[in-house]
Each structure stands twice: as structure tokens, then as C-alpha cells.
Design a protein around this motif. Structure first.
Motif, PDB file in Angstrom:
ATOM      1  N   SER A 166       0.829  -1.208   0.000  1.00  0.00           N
ATOM      2  CA  SER A 166       0.000   0.000   0.000  1.00  0.00           C
ATOM      3  C   SER A 166       0.861   1.254   0.000  1.00  0.00           C
ATOM      4  O   SER A 166       0.555   2.237  -0.684  1.00  0.00           O
ATOM      5  CB  SER A 166      -0.918   0.006   1.232  1.00  0.00           C
ATOM      6  OG  SER A 166      -1.822  -1.072   1.173  1.00  0.00           O
ATOM      7  N   LYS A 214       0.865   3.947  -3.018  1.00  0.00           N
ATOM      8  CA  LYS A 214       0.498   5.329  -2.709  1.00  0.00           C
ATOM      9  C   LYS A 214       1.495   6.304  -3.314  1.00  0.00           C
ATOM     10  O   LYS A 214       1.112   7.327  -3.907  1.00  0.00           O
ATOM     11  CB  LYS A 214       0.431   5.513  -1.192  1.00  0.00           C
ATOM     12  CG  LYS A 214      -0.038   6.910  -0.781  1.00  0.00           C
ATOM     13  CD  LYS A 214      -0.106   7.044   0.733  1.00  0.00           C
ATOM     14  CE  LYS A 214      -0.559   8.454   1.113  1.00  0.00           C
ATOM     15  NZ  LYS A 214      -0.597   8.636   2.589  1.00  0.00           N
ATOM     16  N   GLU A 217       1.002   6.414  -7.084  1.00  0.00           N
ATOM     17  CA  GLU A 217      -0.194   7.173  -7.456  1.00  0.00           C
ATOM     18  C   GLU A 217       0.043   8.677  -7.290  1.00  0.00           C
ATOM     19  O   GLU A 217      -0.357   9.476  -8.152  1.00  0.00           O
ATOM     20  CB  GLU A 217      -1.365   6.732  -6.579  1.00  0.00           C
ATOM     21  CG  GLU A 217      -2.684   7.411  -6.959  1.00  0.00           C
ATOM     22  CD  GLU A 217      -3.844   6.922  -6.117  1.00  0.00           C
ATOM     23  OE1 GLU A 217      -4.930   7.513  -6.242  1.00  0.00           O
ATOM     24  OE2 GLU A 217      -3.663   5.968  -5.330  1.00  0.00           O
ATOM     25  N   GLU A 218       0.688   9.058  -6.206  1.00  0.00           N
ATOM     26  CA  GLU A 218       0.921  10.480  -5.939  1.00  0.00           C
ATOM     27  C   GLU A 218       1.885  11.110  -6.932  1.00  0.00           C
ATOM     28  O   GLU A 218       1.752  12.286  -7.284  1.00  0.00           O
ATOM     29  CB  GLU A 218       1.465  10.651  -4.516  1.00  0.00           C
ATOM     30  CG  GLU A 218       0.426  10.371  -3.429  1.00  0.00           C
ATOM     31  CD  GLU A 218       1.033  10.437  -2.030  1.00  0.00           C
ATOM     32  OE1 GLU A 218       2.284  10.439  -1.938  1.00  0.00           O
ATOM     33  OE2 GLU A 218       0.266  10.466  -1.044  1.00  0.00           O
TER      34      GLU A 218
END
Length: 329
Positions: free
Chosen positions: A34, A38, A41-42
Motif C-alpha cells: 500500500s 500510494k 499514485e501520488e
């Protein structure tokens, strides 16, 4: 562009963990996965395809060889292939033979040199030279449209499809049924469909006049020419005609309209292929739907199995067909 090292630092994990997440390999805890996802994605991180290829020895590209890239059949086949492959993260690289057998071999060699992970061939022949070239590929291979013993292939029941077309006409009291085919260099369309027609006529006790059978090529004008030859050379004119492709059937219909005949009143017409045009011409063309898009999906599924499981054994699939009754009969 971020590096794997920088992603690892931001996510507070090791570079090995980042690599495992990107390649979906090896164990990674949900917490670490995760954290990595993350960061990706950011930052909008996109992994280098070249770098991935070097690590996995996979290009994530499948070569697709088509006999005529501009046709509706090819478009429907590619649509089915792409739907399955894109979901699996693969891209496709198209090659066109323009119905030239020697181009099939040329494109096989070209795609192999591009290091594609597999090749899907919409085949038009099964000549010895082509078969030998396929044996030397040493990468996953699937043929569509031709039965190739020893190789994975997706086929249609061309023989039964032609019989079904003839039977549909016989059920409507037709006995004098003509046939427009193509050359026998194409075993599926040129040989099996003709055999299906002849056997259906024979099994129903119907004779076939030599003048009722014509051989053309895959275009509209050829269908028109063949129909003209049939009508001008037959002492007893047929009451119906079966053509091995919709394009040939539509060409035949054009000639019949030119000489003032009513379809289906004077002569019924059946095609094969369920092209988009077959629905919109007047009268609408009765035809065989070979479920081309489904064949593309099957071929893509097979190539993925061969890649993922390193399978060298041949896998065979047969796609069903259906008869579409419309106004031309």
C-alpha cells in the motif's frame, strides 16, 4: 523521473520490495504494498518498458499478422484480441500481408526480430514453407482460421457452415443452387466451404451443373463477374446462390439487380461472414456469422496461457457459427 531507489525512500521500504510490487512477484506485506502504490499514485510514476523488458526478458508485445488490414473481418478479430491482451497489460503490433503468402513468412521473421512475446497469425494458407518457418519461431504462436496440426490454432467449422447455408435454401424449396468460391490455396474458405456445398447438395439428392460453380477472389467485382458467368452460361438458371464471403455475395446481388432480377423472388442469395454491410444493403443479406471477435478473444487467451505457463503443446479451439436469416432468401 523517479527511480526505484527514490520510491523506496519515500515509501520507507527496500528497493527489492518496490521491484516486487512493480513486477507483481514475490511476497510483499499489505502495508508495504500500500505504501509503494500510494507513492506511485501520488507521483504518477510510470516504469520504463525497456527496463522491465531487460529484467523480465518480456516485451509485453504480441505480433498480429493480418491478411488484409483494412477489412471488417480483420478489425473484428483485432478488437477481440486487443480486449483480452490489454487487460493483461500487453500491446499489439500489427503486420499486413495484403493476401500475399510470401508476406506471411516475411512478417513472421520481422516480428521475431522485434522480440515480441508471441505471434497470432490470421492464416490464409498452410503451405509447407510457412509451416517450417513457424516451427523455427521458438516463441508462442497461434493461428486463426486454418487448421494447423502441431500448432495452436482457433478454427471455424467452415465445412458445416457451408452445409448450413445450403440447407437453409433447401428448406425454402430451392433445388438449383449455384456456388461462388475462392481458390484452393485457402484450405478453409476455398476448400472446406466448397466441399460443404457439394456434400449438402449430394446428401439431398440434388445435382450440380458445372456452370453453376465459379471461383473468384475476395472482392465485390469478383462476385459480380462470377454471377454474370453463371447466369450467361447456364442452360438451366439456378434459383439461389451461396457465396463463401459477404463481399462476393453482395457483388453477385449487384449484377442481379443490373439485369432486372428480383432478390429473392427470382434468385435467393446467401453470403458468409456477417459483415456490417450485409445488414444495410437492400434486400438485407442472409449470411453465416462466424463470431470473429470471439475467435480473437480465444486466440489471445491461448497465447497468454502459452506465455504464462511456458506451454509448447498445441492448443485447439473451435468457435461456433450461426445462420442469420434475412430478406435475401
Amino acid at each position: 523521473m523517479l527511480t526505484i531507489k527514490e520510491i523506496a525512500q519515500r515509501a520507507n521500504v527496500s528497493r527489492t520490495t518496490v521491484s516486487r510490487v512493480l513486477n507483481n512477484s514475490g511476497y510483499v506485506s499489505e502495508k508495504s504494498r500500500s505504501a509503494v502504490l500510494k507513492v506511485i499514485e501520488e507521483t504518477g510514476y510510470v516504469p520504463s518498458q525497456h527496463a522491465q523488458s531487460l529484467r523480465t526478458k518480456k516485451t509485453k508485445v504480441i505480433g498480429v499478422i493480418l491478411p488484409k488490414i483494412s477489412t471488417e473481418t480483420s478489425s473484428r478479430l483485432v478488437k477481440g484480441i486487443d480486449e483480452i491482451l490489454s487487460e493483461a497489460g500487453y500491446q499489439i503490433l500489427l503486420a499486413n500481408t495484403n493476401l500475399a503468402p510470401e508476406k506471411e513468412i516475411e512478417n513472421l521473421r520481422l516480428l521475431k526480430s522485434r522480440h515480441v512475446d508471441g505471434i497470432i497469425l490470421s492464416a490464409t494458407n498452410t503451405e509447407k514453407e510457412l509451416m517450417e518457418e513457424i516451427r523455427e519461431l521458438a516463441i508462442p504462436f497461434v493461428a486463426v482460421g486454418q487448421n494447423m496440426p502441431g500448432f495452436s490454432h482457433v478454427v471455424f467449422d467452415d465445412y458445416q457452415a457451408a452445409k448450413d447455408a445450403v440447407q437453409a435454401l433447401i428448406k425454402r424449396a430451392h433445388k438449383e443452387i449455384a456456388f461462388i468460391g475462392v481458390g484452393e490455396s485457402d484450405p478453409a474458405v476455398g476448400v472446406l466451404r466448397k466441399k460443404g456445398y457439394l456434400d449438402a447438395m449430394k446428401e439431398n439428392g440434388l445435382s450440380v451443373a458445372a456452370s453453376w460453380v465459379r471461383t473468384g477472389i475476395f472482392d465485390l467485382e469478383s462476385g459480380r463477374t462470377c454471377m454474370k458467368e453463371i447466369m450467361e452460361s447456364s442452360e438451366q438458371r439456378p434459383t439461389a446462390v451461396v457465396a463463401v464471403t459477404d463481399r462476393l455475395a453482395i457483388g453477385a446481388m449487384q449484377y442481379l439487380k443490373e439485369i432486372g432480377l428480383d432478390i429473392p423472388g427470382d434468385l435467393a442469395v446467401v453470403g458468409m461472414g456477417a459483415s456490417e454491410l450485409s445488414k444495410f444493403i437492400t434486400p438485407s443479406l442472409s449470411t453465416i456469422d462466424f463470431m470473429i471477435e470471439e475467435a480473437g478473444k480465444e486466440a489471445a487467451g491461448i497465447i497468454l496461457i502459452m506465455i504464462d505457463k511456458d506451454v509448447s503443446n498445441s492448443i485447439k479451439r473451435e468457435v461456433e457459427h450461426r445462420f442469420l436469416q434475412r430478406d435475401s432468401i
